[in-house]
Design an enzyme around this catalytic site. Structure first.
Site, PDB file in Angstrom:
ATOM      1  N   LYS A 153       0.833  -1.206   0.000  1.00 44.85           N
ATOM      2  CA  LYS A 153       0.000   0.000   0.000  1.00 44.85           C
ATOM      3  C   LYS A 153       0.865   1.252   0.000  1.00 44.85           C
ATOM      4  O   LYS A 153       0.682   2.159  -0.825  1.00 44.85           O
ATOM      5  CB  LYS A 153      -0.922   0.008   1.215  1.00 44.85           C
ATOM      6  CG  LYS A 153      -1.703   1.320   1.369  1.00 44.85           C
ATOM      7  CD  LYS A 153      -1.955   1.653   2.821  1.00 44.85           C
ATOM      8  CE  LYS A 153      -2.334   3.113   2.971  1.00 44.85           C
ATOM      9  NZ  LYS A 153      -2.474   3.513   4.376  1.00 44.85           N
ATOM     10  N   ASP A 212      -6.434   0.514   1.137  1.00 47.96           N
ATOM     11  CA  ASP A 212      -6.607   0.811   2.557  1.00 47.96           C
ATOM     12  C   ASP A 212      -8.023   0.389   2.962  1.00 47.96           C
ATOM     13  O   ASP A 212      -8.709  -0.320   2.223  1.00 47.96           O
ATOM     14  CB  ASP A 212      -6.352   2.296   2.846  1.00 47.96           C
ATOM     15  CG  ASP A 212      -7.426   3.206   2.247  1.00 47.96           C
ATOM     16  OD1 ASP A 212      -8.303   2.722   1.491  1.00 47.96           O
ATOM     17  OD2 ASP A 212      -7.396   4.420   2.545  1.00 47.96           O
TER      18      ASP A 212
END
Length: 222
Positions: free
Chosen positions: A127, A145
């Site tokens: 991420k 997320d």
């Protein structure tokens, strides 16, 4: 919604991409930064913390430790005191200091531009790496997320809870050139409309292509 074929889902995904672009043309990363290194640090600090709080903290942090070398040479106790408001401050301090040291020692103080090299840095998962690649370097990436997970599950563009699998599912549906902006727009949509507890389905710009039960009920009333 009836069971979709792969082609039908891909077409619906493209409509969602276009609807998001129309609804949120200016959506962007909410973290404040001047350099790729600062974005890297800010993204590490953003875990389990709001972007607004991270921006408050990094304003002070980057004033004194805005480069890899400056942060690598910093006193850990001082860094802990600065980043404490972001939560998990001891672990985050270890991560950003280790990352700064690795950048100085292995990359001449420069943030690498590949997913493979970025994810070798301490505290940098896919991420974080994709945020840096897409936002700082313009290299397309999908950063998963909690907002990305929730919204894309409701849209049934993925059925997984695993961030890596979600990323792969979306890479198959969203055009590569849209990966970074799709991430920004979905995250923004998750904050202002498709919230966790009280999604605003009646005014949702994606309601015509959203199979989530509440959205179906909303369409039935219209």
């Amino acid at each position: 919604m009836p069971r979709e074929t792969r082609t039908q889902r891909a077409r619906r995904a493209l409509r969602i991409v276009r609807a998001l672009a129309q609804a949120y043309p200016d959506a962007a990363c909410a973290l404040h930064f001047d350099t790729p290194f600062q974005l890297l640090v800010a993204t590490i600090l953003s875990a389990q913390c709001t972007d607004a709080k991270v921006n408050e903290v990094t304003r002070m942090l980057f004033r004194r430790f805005g480069t890899p070398r400056a942060l690598a040479e910093a006193d850990p106790v001082e860094i802990e005191a600065i980043v404490r408001p972001t939560g998990f401050y001891r672990q985050k301090t270890k991560s950003i200091l280790a990352t700064a040291c690795e950048l100085v020692e292995k990359h001449a103080g420069t943030v690498p531009k590949t997913l493979e090299e970025l994810t070798k840095l301490r505290g940098v998962a896919r991420k974080t790496a994709n945020v840096v690649l897409g936002t700082a370097f313009g290299i397309p990436g999908i950063a998963v997320d909690t907002h990305m997970t929730r919204v894309n599950q409701r849209l049934r563009l993925t059925e997984s809870d695993d961030p890596v699998r979600i990323e792969r599912d979306l890479m198959e549906l969203v055009p590569e050139a849209e990966w970074t902006q799709y991430t920004h727009r979905v995250i923004h949509h998750g904050r202002v409309c498709c919230t966790a507890r009280a999604p605003r389905c009646d005014g949702c710009p994606l309601r015509r292509d959203c199979p989530w039960p509440t959205s179906r009920a909303s369409r039935a009333r219209s």
